[in-house]
Design a protein around this motif. Sequence first.
Motif, mmCIF file in Angstrom:
data_model
loop_
_atom_site.group_PDB
_atom_site.id
_atom_site.type_symbol
_atom_site.label_atom_id
_atom_site.label_comp_id
_atom_site.label_asym_id
_atom_site.label_seq_id
_atom_site.Cartn_x
_atom_site.Cartn_y
_atom_site.Cartn_z
ATOM 1 N N ASN A 44 0.851 -1.180 0.000
ATOM 2 C CA ASN A 44 0.000 0.000 0.000
ATOM 3 C C ASN A 44 0.888 1.231 0.000
ATOM 4 O O ASN A 44 2.109 1.134 0.127
ATOM 5 C CB ASN A 44 -0.961 -0.005 1.203
ATOM 6 N N LYS A 45 0.299 2.360 -0.159
ATOM 7 C CA LYS A 45 1.070 3.580 -0.376
ATOM 8 C C LYS A 45 1.786 4.100 0.867
ATOM 9 O O LYS A 45 2.553 5.053 0.791
ATOM 10 C CB LYS A 45 0.151 4.673 -0.933
ATOM 11 N N THR A 46 1.559 3.505 2.010
ATOM 12 C CA THR A 46 2.139 4.037 3.238
ATOM 13 C C THR A 46 3.269 3.182 3.797
ATOM 14 O O THR A 46 3.849 3.538 4.811
ATOM 15 C CB THR A 46 1.059 4.177 4.319
ATOM 16 N N ASN A 47 3.590 2.038 3.181
ATOM 17 C CA ASN A 47 4.679 1.230 3.741
ATOM 18 C C ASN A 47 5.856 1.151 2.780
ATOM 19 O O ASN A 47 5.749 1.459 1.595
ATOM 20 C CB ASN A 47 4.187 -0.183 4.117
ATOM 21 N N ASP A 48 6.982 0.757 3.310
ATOM 22 C CA ASP A 48 8.198 0.657 2.501
ATOM 23 C C ASP A 48 8.733 -0.769 2.489
ATOM 24 O O ASP A 48 9.933 -0.992 2.340
ATOM 25 C CB ASP A 48 9.271 1.604 3.015
ATOM 26 N N ALA A 49 7.835 -1.729 2.634
ATOM 27 C CA ALA A 49 8.247 -3.136 2.688
ATOM 28 C C ALA A 49 8.943 -3.558 1.400
ATOM 29 O O ALA A 49 9.910 -4.328 1.422
ATOM 30 C CB ALA A 49 7.033 -4.031 2.952
ATOM 31 N N ILE A 50 8.459 -3.060 0.268
ATOM 32 C CA ILE A 50 9.057 -3.448 -1.011
ATOM 33 C C ILE A 50 10.472 -2.887 -1.129
ATOM 34 O O ILE A 50 11.385 -3.564 -1.614
ATOM 35 C CB ILE A 50 8.188 -2.971 -2.194
#
Length: 356
Positions: free
Chosen positions: A302-308
């Motif tokens: 989603n647009k709020t995480n930086d997992a990728i």
Amino acid sequence: MKRSHKSFLIFLITVIAIITHTLLYSSLNKGYFNLTELRKKLQNYAGQLKWVISGQVSPATTMTVKGPHPTTEPGIFFLQTSSELNPKPLVMCSIESAARLNPNKPVYFFMKAFTGNVSAFREPEYKAIPLLSSFKNVIILPLNPKELFNNTPLAGWYEKVDPSKEGYWIHVLSDGCRLALLWKYGGIYLDTDTISLKPLEFQNFIVAESANYASNGILGFNRSHPFLENCLTDFVEKYNGAVWGQQGPKLITRNLKKLCGTDNLNQFLNKECKGIGYVPNYLFYPIPYQSWRQYFEKNRWNKTNDAIEKEFSKSNAVHVWNFLSGHQKHDIKGSQSLIEYFYQKYCPSTYGTLSN
């Protein structure tokens, strides 16, 4: 004055006029001299110079561009050996991402069906060529295999081979073209299903695809490197068009093993073998081919995480395995898949052309 001398003088006058026009136009309208644009214009006249110097001057030859080539500066190469003139979004994204992340490097896109006239391909019928040609460091060129293979071990093979009898012709032709391009000009070759995540540095390198198996989908070599010459010779001597990869990753693997004197390439991971770096697969193949569907799984972010960002922080690029994934249609926009994330961030212009 002989006719050839007159033509040569006309050519020189034309070149001077182009330079003068470019200098004046740039200073008046942009305030700087765009060397990239000038280089493109001069490339279009390179074929004429060849004809004039050789003395083969006629109204037809002096007005025809013969085989514009890359400059001596190492570049990033992409190939399309099919007759497609409207490349798919993944091809566009691969080239766009490389161009954006390497703004000071020329990015060459060779297309077998391309005529050399960019202005002939306009929207809405064509999307890829207008979009890619808008990047100053992207240079789209016709792919002429016969000319490319000239003065290489592949010249005789290409004259004799019958494409209609080849089961993997598009792939085999691409395997040969990438070797010849790197050997003649030097630089980095990337498959058209490779989305760049970081800038690339010119060096001699081969990427591990899996355990003890090298890839030919991403390669980096200096011009006239002896390893490439050996590969070109091997291509012909051990040619078998009925076996997929015989002239591709299998060729690179067997020649690298021979060069390094080993049957176990894993011992050279993250090391050099006689000046050639053997880099681990996570740098370019973070998701193996068996798991290619991971790129298209929905709701991965989603647009709020930086997992990728964390997951792919060590990768220079991602190879999407179009040989497998290209047989199916995938929804990208709104899917919140890995592939949508990469499109949004690394090739936003291409992403803007996708339908919902």
